[in-house]
Design a protein around this motif. Structure first.
Motif, PDB file in Angstrom:
ATOM      1  N   PRO A 167       0.839  -1.201   0.000  1.00 53.59           N
ATOM      2  CA  PRO A 167       0.000   0.000   0.000  1.00 53.59           C
ATOM      3  C   PRO A 167       0.875   1.252   0.000  1.00 53.59           C
ATOM      4  O   PRO A 167       2.032   1.215   0.449  1.00 53.59           O
ATOM      5  CB  PRO A 167      -0.787  -0.107   1.306  1.00 53.59           C
ATOM      6  CG  PRO A 167       0.046  -0.963   2.191  1.00 53.59           C
ATOM      7  CD  PRO A 167       0.794  -1.900   1.295  1.00 53.59           C
ATOM      8  N   ILE A 168       0.318   2.327  -0.478  1.00 56.06           N
ATOM      9  CA  ILE A 168       0.979   3.630  -0.381  1.00 56.06           C
ATOM     10  C   ILE A 168       0.534   4.216   0.951  1.00 56.06           C
ATOM     11  O   ILE A 168      -0.628   4.574   1.113  1.00 56.06           O
ATOM     12  CB  ILE A 168       0.579   4.547  -1.548  1.00 56.06           C
ATOM     13  CG1 ILE A 168       0.922   3.903  -2.883  1.00 56.06           C
ATOM     14  CG2 ILE A 168       1.241   5.921  -1.403  1.00 56.06           C
ATOM     15  CD1 ILE A 168       0.291   4.592  -4.089  1.00 56.06           C
ATOM     16  N   LYS A 169       1.453   4.300   1.896  1.00 54.40           N
ATOM     17  CA  LYS A 169       1.114   4.769   3.236  1.00 54.40           C
ATOM     18  C   LYS A 169       1.339   6.265   3.407  1.00 54.40           C
ATOM     19  O   LYS A 169       0.660   6.898   4.197  1.00 54.40           O
ATOM     20  CB  LYS A 169       1.912   3.986   4.280  1.00 54.40           C
ATOM     21  CG  LYS A 169       1.548   2.509   4.315  1.00 54.40           C
ATOM     22  CD  LYS A 169       2.339   1.761   5.350  1.00 54.40           C
ATOM     23  CE  LYS A 169       1.932   0.296   5.380  1.00 54.40           C
ATOM     24  NZ  LYS A 169       2.706  -0.460   6.368  1.00 54.40           N
TER      25      LYS A 169
ATOM     26  N   ALA B 283     -11.320   3.918  -3.378  1.00 55.42           N
ATOM     27  CA  ALA B 283     -12.471   4.237  -2.523  1.00 55.42           C
ATOM     28  C   ALA B 283     -13.445   3.070  -2.359  1.00 55.42           C
ATOM     29  O   ALA B 283     -14.129   2.975  -1.342  1.00 55.42           O
ATOM     30  CB  ALA B 283     -13.219   5.449  -3.083  1.00 55.42           C
ATOM     31  N   THR B 284     -13.520   2.183  -3.354  1.00 49.56           N
ATOM     32  CA  THR B 284     -14.468   1.068  -3.273  1.00 49.56           C
ATOM     33  C   THR B 284     -13.811  -0.211  -2.762  1.00 49.56           C
ATOM     34  O   THR B 284     -14.513  -1.153  -2.393  1.00 49.56           O
ATOM     35  CB  THR B 284     -15.088   0.763  -4.652  1.00 49.56           C
ATOM     36  OG1 THR B 284     -14.043   0.400  -5.559  1.00 49.56           O
ATOM     37  CG2 THR B 284     -15.888   1.948  -5.167  1.00 49.56           C
ATOM     38  N   LEU B 285     -12.481  -0.258  -2.763  1.00 51.13           N
ATOM     39  CA  LEU B 285     -11.700  -1.422  -2.345  1.00 51.13           C
ATOM     40  C   LEU B 285     -11.991  -2.643  -3.208  1.00 51.13           C
ATOM     41  O   LEU B 285     -11.847  -3.787  -2.769  1.00 51.13           O
ATOM     42  CB  LEU B 285     -11.919  -1.754  -0.869  1.00 51.13           C
ATOM     43  CG  LEU B 285     -11.702  -0.635   0.134  1.00 51.13           C
ATOM     44  CD1 LEU B 285     -11.857  -1.155   1.559  1.00 51.13           C
ATOM     45  CD2 LEU B 285     -10.358   0.023  -0.037  1.00 51.13           C
TER      46      LEU B 285
ATOM     47  N   LYS C  76      -4.974  -2.090  -1.753  1.00 52.09           N
ATOM     48  CA  LYS C  76      -4.270  -2.132  -0.474  1.00 52.09           C
ATOM     49  C   LYS C  76      -4.156  -0.737   0.132  1.00 52.09           C
ATOM     50  O   LYS C  76      -4.255  -0.575   1.348  1.00 52.09           O
ATOM     51  CB  LYS C  76      -2.883  -2.757  -0.650  1.00 52.09           C
ATOM     52  CG  LYS C  76      -2.939  -4.251  -0.854  1.00 52.09           C
ATOM     53  CD  LYS C  76      -1.554  -4.850  -0.889  1.00 52.09           C
ATOM     54  CE  LYS C  76      -1.665  -6.355  -1.014  1.00 52.09           C
ATOM     55  NZ  LYS C  76      -0.818  -7.063  -0.083  1.00 52.09           N
ATOM     56  N   THR C  77      -3.961   0.270  -0.698  1.00 54.30           N
ATOM     57  CA  THR C  77      -3.876   1.651  -0.208  1.00 54.30           C
ATOM     58  C   THR C  77      -5.206   2.087   0.384  1.00 54.30           C
ATOM     59  O   THR C  77      -5.260   2.652   1.482  1.00 54.30           O
ATOM     60  CB  THR C  77      -3.447   2.609  -1.348  1.00 54.30           C
ATOM     61  OG1 THR C  77      -2.159   2.200  -1.816  1.00 54.30           O
ATOM     62  CG2 THR C  77      -3.410   4.046  -0.878  1.00 54.30           C
ATOM     63  N   GLY C  78      -6.293   1.817  -0.325  1.00 54.93           N
ATOM     64  CA  GLY C  78      -7.618   2.152   0.202  1.00 54.93           C
ATOM     65  C   GLY C  78      -7.895   1.436   1.498  1.00 54.93           C
ATOM     66  O   GLY C  78      -8.404   2.023   2.466  1.00 54.93           O
ATOM     67  N   THR C  79      -7.546   0.152   1.553  1.00 56.66           N
ATOM     68  CA  THR C  79      -7.751  -0.648   2.758  1.00 56.66           C
ATOM     69  C   THR C  79      -6.944  -0.093   3.925  1.00 56.66           C
ATOM     70  O   THR C  79      -7.456   0.058   5.041  1.00 56.66           O
ATOM     71  CB  THR C  79      -7.355  -2.117   2.496  1.00 56.66           C
ATOM     72  OG1 THR C  79      -8.128  -2.616   1.402  1.00 56.66           O
ATOM     73  CG2 THR C  79      -7.584  -2.973   3.716  1.00 56.66           C
TER      74      THR C  79
ATOM     75  N   MET D  76     -13.075  -5.900   6.943  1.00 54.70           N
ATOM     76  CA  MET D  76     -13.547  -7.217   6.492  1.00 54.70           C
ATOM     77  C   MET D  76     -14.764  -7.072   5.584  1.00 54.70           C
ATOM     78  O   MET D  76     -14.836  -7.694   4.518  1.00 54.70           O
ATOM     79  CB  MET D  76     -13.956  -8.082   7.694  1.00 54.70           C
ATOM     80  CG  MET D  76     -12.834  -8.736   8.419  1.00 54.70           C
ATOM     81  SD  MET D  76     -13.413  -9.596   9.920  1.00 54.70           S
ATOM     82  CE  MET D  76     -14.818 -10.525   9.342  1.00 54.70           C
ATOM     83  N   HIS D  77     -15.710  -6.268   6.007  1.00 53.84           N
ATOM     84  CA  HIS D  77     -16.933  -6.080   5.232  1.00 53.84           C
ATOM     85  C   HIS D  77     -16.632  -5.456   3.874  1.00 53.84           C
ATOM     86  O   HIS D  77     -17.133  -5.909   2.843  1.00 53.84           O
ATOM     87  CB  HIS D  77     -17.929  -5.218   6.028  1.00 53.84           C
ATOM     88  CG  HIS D  77     -19.182  -4.945   5.281  1.00 53.84           C
ATOM     89  ND1 HIS D  77     -20.149  -5.912   5.079  1.00 53.84           N
ATOM     90  CD2 HIS D  77     -19.626  -3.828   4.665  1.00 53.84           C
ATOM     91  CE1 HIS D  77     -21.129  -5.394   4.367  1.00 53.84           C
ATOM     92  NE2 HIS D  77     -20.842  -4.129   4.108  1.00 53.84           N
ATOM     93  N   LEU D  78     -15.820  -4.405   3.863  1.00 50.98           N
ATOM     94  CA  LEU D  78     -15.517  -3.705   2.610  1.00 50.98           C
ATOM     95  C   LEU D  78     -14.735  -4.577   1.633  1.00 50.98           C
ATOM     96  O   LEU D  78     -14.923  -4.480   0.420  1.00 50.98           O
ATOM     97  CB  LEU D  78     -14.750  -2.414   2.894  1.00 50.98           C
ATOM     98  CG  LEU D  78     -15.546  -1.330   3.610  1.00 50.98           C
ATOM     99  CD1 LEU D  78     -14.634  -0.190   4.047  1.00 50.98           C
ATOM    100  CD2 LEU D  78     -16.682  -0.814   2.737  1.00 50.98           C
ATOM    101  N   LEU D  79     -13.866  -5.419   2.162  1.00 45.75           N
ATOM    102  CA  LEU D  79     -13.083  -6.313   1.305  1.00 45.75           C
ATOM    103  C   LEU D  79     -13.860  -7.567   0.906  1.00 45.75           C
ATOM    104  O   LEU D  79     -13.415  -8.327   0.066  1.00 45.75           O
ATOM    105  CB  LEU D  79     -11.790  -6.737   2.007  1.00 45.75           C
ATOM    106  CG  LEU D  79     -10.731  -5.669   2.186  1.00 45.75           C
ATOM    107  CD1 LEU D  79      -9.582  -6.205   3.021  1.00 45.75           C
ATOM    108  CD2 LEU D  79     -10.230  -5.164   0.843  1.00 45.75           C
TER     109      LEU D  79
END
Length: 195
Positions: A7-9, A40-42, A145-148, A163-166
């Motif tokens: 991810p881009i942190k 934004a939507t993952l 991964k960045t969005g997450t 968990m829900h979003l992924l």
């Protein structure tokens, strides 16, 4: 050797990547919007590419608040919340109109409007952006991964939300995805006296 995708942190690096996608490619507005929608939507990038115009926009041209899709990989239903990218989608819609690019696909191939951009094409774009910026960990999965990572850190480490979003079925799965499962294990193991 397989590329390590992270991810881009750092928010400054994120801005550089976004600016590069927007300003260094012929279809920069499309590339930038793919990045923003994916973040934004993952969604997996394969699912972002398969979005149709009607999935995201109402007939009057406004952005839907929500849309349902079926994950290509899992077949699970996924409810997307589009409000966080509404401004980006409207700017993208204006760009498409200015360039006379009409397609049933939200993210069409510029050469073949009857097809959507492929994952392979977008991977090349992300990889080129990484090369331009000297970042060796960019791949299409970096976006999800960045969005997450941003949801996890800004929602006070709410792993249930992640968990829900992924669309993951376990906390361990979500922590592994975030790269935190191994890190948490190592922190715990550092506390053990193995004699």
């Amino acid at each position: 050797m397989q590329q390590v995708v992270l991810p881009i942190k750092d928010s400054n690096v994120l801005k550089e990547v976004q600016d590069t996608l927007l300003n260094n490619f012929k279809a920069g507005q499309r590339n930038y919007t793919i990045f923003q929608v994916d973040k934004a939507t993952l969604l997996r990038v394969s699912d972002v590419m398969r979005l149709r115009w009607a999935d995201v926009f109402n007939e009057n041209g406004t952005v839907r608040q929500n849309t349902f899709i079926h994950d290509k990989k899992t077949g699970k239903t996924n409810l997307l919340y589009l409000k966080p990218v509404q401004t980006d989608l409207l700017a993208y819609q204006a760009w498409l109109q200015e360039n006379h690019l009409a397609s049933k696909w939200l993210f069409p191939s510029i050469q073949h409007l009857d097809r959507h951009i492929t994952e392979k094409q977008f991977y090349k774009i992300i990889s080129k952006a990484g090369d331009l910026l000297g970042i060796n960990y960019l791949g299409t999965h970096t976006i999800r991964k960045t969005g997450t990572y941003r949801v996890h850190t800004q929602a006070h480490h709410n792993i249930d939300l992640v968990m829900h979003l992924l669309n993951h079925s376990s906390e361990a799965m979500a922590l592994t995805y975030l790269g935190l499962y191994q890190a948490n294990q190592e922190i715990m193991l550092d506390q053990i006296d193995f004699g």
